[in-house]
Design a protein around this motif. Structure first.
Motif, PDB file in Angstrom:
ATOM      1  N   PHE A 188      81.635 -21.854  93.430  1.00  0.00           N
ATOM      2  CA  PHE A 188      82.467 -22.996  93.052  1.00  0.00           C
ATOM      3  C   PHE A 188      81.746 -24.327  93.200  1.00  0.00           C
ATOM      4  N   TRP A 189      80.590 -24.324  93.852  1.00  0.00           N
ATOM      5  CA  TRP A 189      79.818 -25.556  93.970  1.00  0.00           C
ATOM      6  C   TRP A 189      79.239 -25.987  92.624  1.00  0.00           C
ATOM      7  N   ASP A 192      82.954 -24.582  87.100  1.00  0.00           N
ATOM      8  CA  ASP A 192      84.164 -25.377  86.928  1.00  0.00           C
ATOM      9  C   ASP A 192      85.403 -24.477  86.911  1.00  0.00           C
ATOM     10  N   THR A 236      90.859 -22.188  98.485  1.00  0.00           N
ATOM     11  CA  THR A 236      89.966 -23.334  98.569  1.00  0.00           C
ATOM     12  C   THR A 236      90.623 -24.579  97.978  1.00  0.00           C
ATOM     13  N   TRP A 238      89.393 -26.800  96.159  1.00  0.00           N
ATOM     14  CA  TRP A 238      88.930 -27.078  94.803  1.00  0.00           C
ATOM     15  C   TRP A 238      89.703 -26.287  93.754  1.00  0.00           C
ATOM     16  N   LYS A 241      92.536 -27.499  91.192  1.00  0.00           N
ATOM     17  CA  LYS A 241      92.276 -28.049  89.863  1.00  0.00           C
ATOM     18  C   LYS A 241      93.032 -27.293  88.771  1.00  0.00           C
ATOM     19  N   GLU A 259      85.118 -25.203 105.165  1.00  0.00           N
ATOM     20  CA  GLU A 259      83.885 -25.628 104.516  1.00  0.00           C
ATOM     21  C   GLU A 259      83.178 -26.720 105.306  1.00  0.00           C
ATOM     22  N   LYS A 298      85.838 -36.210 101.059  1.00  0.00           N
ATOM     23  CA  LYS A 298      85.483 -36.031  99.655  1.00  0.00           C
ATOM     24  C   LYS A 298      85.791 -34.610  99.193  1.00  0.00           C
ATOM     25  N   PHE A 299      85.493 -33.634 100.049  1.00  0.00           N
ATOM     26  CA  PHE A 299      85.749 -32.238  99.683  1.00  0.00           C
ATOM     27  C   PHE A 299      87.240 -31.987  99.459  1.00  0.00           C
ATOM     28  N   ARG A 301      89.411 -34.158  98.387  1.00  0.00           N
ATOM     29  CA  ARG A 301      89.963 -35.070  97.390  1.00  0.00           C
ATOM     30  C   ARG A 301      90.755 -34.360  96.281  1.00  0.00           C
ATOM     31  N   PRO A 302      90.337 -33.170  95.792  1.00  0.00           N
ATOM     32  CA  PRO A 302      91.106 -32.508  94.738  1.00  0.00           C
ATOM     33  C   PRO A 302      92.565 -32.242  95.109  1.00  0.00           C
ATOM     34  N   TRP A 306      95.508 -33.854  92.946  1.00  0.00           N
ATOM     35  CA  TRP A 306      96.478 -32.935  92.336  1.00  0.00           C
ATOM     36  C   TRP A 306      97.898 -33.341  92.676  1.00  0.00           C
TER      37      TRP A 306
END
Length: 398
Positions: A188-189, A192, A236, A238, A241, A259, A298-299, A301-302, A306
């Motif tokens: 996932f790094w 997308d 996760t 992320w 999204k 993480e 920052k990690f 932030r999603p 959302w």
């Protein structure tokens, strides 16, 4: 916080209105994961003493012998799944298991501890620790298991809807349709989530479709108990999204935070000797990142983006699991920074883990000392105040 809950109830009674289970989540809640290999009702008293407001409980971990939890070998009795009976083909609840679960919930209620029920397994999705340490991706390959999962949760909700301790149904712990071999998302790094989801939408690997089906099924028998949905790829942040909110006003959304895993996992970190804050290489391409509070923010932030995009209030978001191996240098700072970020966002949170009986890696009451063992090979657990546990203890006391 428990005092606030009582006050809220008094206000509700004075106004002539009954307090709903969803009201519990209107105020930020701080809890813990208590995922043991057997029912340990006495630990609810310890949880109350620690000011833990809710416990996230995975009762299906009780089903098997402890020695098969982390072994790379098949369980000799794979068709015995707690509550489900047989994850290969769900036929109905196991009544003896249900009785055992209700007894455990009674113990929680006696201490005024609320409980979120989460399932490690679903039909077609047996927990990997009970599956020879291999992912069971059948639920992401065949929609018949979506149907069985919906029926299972309808049956369970029908039985638990009136229990006063139950404050949430977490449909499945750490769903991972991304591991299904037809359309895998391996890193996932660099990959997308939205592009990946376009390939699997409306197929059995569509987590949003499973969520909608199960929520709809639960609501046919239980209109009140909050439902909690995890993000994909093991929850996760992320994967938010592509997560779609359901049309249900009593649903919360959850993520897990370990993480960078290369840092927080003792197994992954033992050779690199990473510390926090510090530089950690992540992902399949070993991308070097400096991890501190700003990078953690920052990690995450999603999740915030959302919730803003879908107009989901902060009190409908749960940092459902988070933690770091207690032996990692800087572990107490890592926990302190994460909790600070959760608090500034107004998210609920529950740390991993409170007095787990099968593993000591994230039992923060033990501090950073190495575990000693008795003559029979059992760990000698000396619980005491220490800088690591004090980070959590201080927050729970607020």
């Amino acid at each position: 916080m428990l005092g606030c809950q009582t006050s809220g109830k008094a206000v509700a009674e004075a106004s002539g209105k009954d307090q709903s289970k969803m009201d519990f989540w209107d105020t930020q809640r701080k809890g813990a994961n208590m995922m043991n290999s057997r029912s340990l009702p006495e630990e609810y008293r310890a949880a109350k003493a620690a000011n833990i407001q809710f416990i996230r409980l995975a009762p299906d971990k009780w089903a098997k012998d402890e020695k098969f939890l982390f072994e790379d070998q098949p369980d000799p009795n794979p068709k015995r799944d707690f509550l489900i009976g047989n994850a290969d083909n769900y036929k109905g609840l196991v009544r003896s298991d249900l009785k055992k679960l209700k007894k455990d919930l009674d113990a929680a209620q006696s201490q005024n501890i609320k409980v979120v029920i989460t399932m490690l397994s679903l039909p077609g999705d047996r927990w990997r620790q009970f599956n020879g340490n291999k992912n069971d991706d059948r639920i992401w390959q065949n929609k018949k298991y979506h149907k069985q999962a919906a029926r299972f949760w309808k049956d369970l909700a029908s039985e638990l809807k009136d229990h006063p301790a139950v404050i949430g149904y977490n449909i499945v712990n750490e769903p991972h349709p991304e591991t299904e071999k037809t359309n895998p998302l391996s890193d996932f790094w660099t990959q997308d989530f939205n592009e990946w989801y376009q390939k699997v939408e409306k197929t059995p690997a569509d987590l949003n479709a499973l969520n909608r089906r199960v929520v709809k099924s639960i609501r046919t028998v239980d209109k009140e108990t909050p439902i909690i949905l995890d993000a994909g790829l093991y929850a996760t942040p992320w994967a938010f999204k592509y997560l779609q909110p359901v049309k249900d006003k009593k649903t919360l959304y959850a993520f897990h935070m370990y993480e960078p895993y290369e840092l927080t996992s003792q197994r992954e970190n033992q050779q690199k000797k990473y510390k926090y804050p510090g530089t950690v290489e992540v992902g399949e391409k070993s991308i070097a990142k400096y991890w501190d509070k700003n990078e953690l923010r920052k990690f995450l932030r999603p999740v915030r983006e959302w919730s803003q995009r879908h107009d989901i209030p902060a009190n409908r978001i749960i940092a459902e699991e988070f933690g770091i191996n207690r032996t990692v240098p800087g572990a107490s700072t890592y926990l302190k920074d994460l909790i600070s970020i959760f608090n500034e966002n107004g998210w609920h949170w529950s740390f991993y883990a409170f007095r787990e009986d099968t593993w000591t890696g994230m039992d923060y009451e033990l501090g950073t000392d190495k575990i000693r063992w008795d003559e029979e090979g059992n760990p000698i657990k000396v619980r005491k105040d220490n800088p690591l546990w004090n980070v959590i203890k201080k927050e729970l006391a607020k």
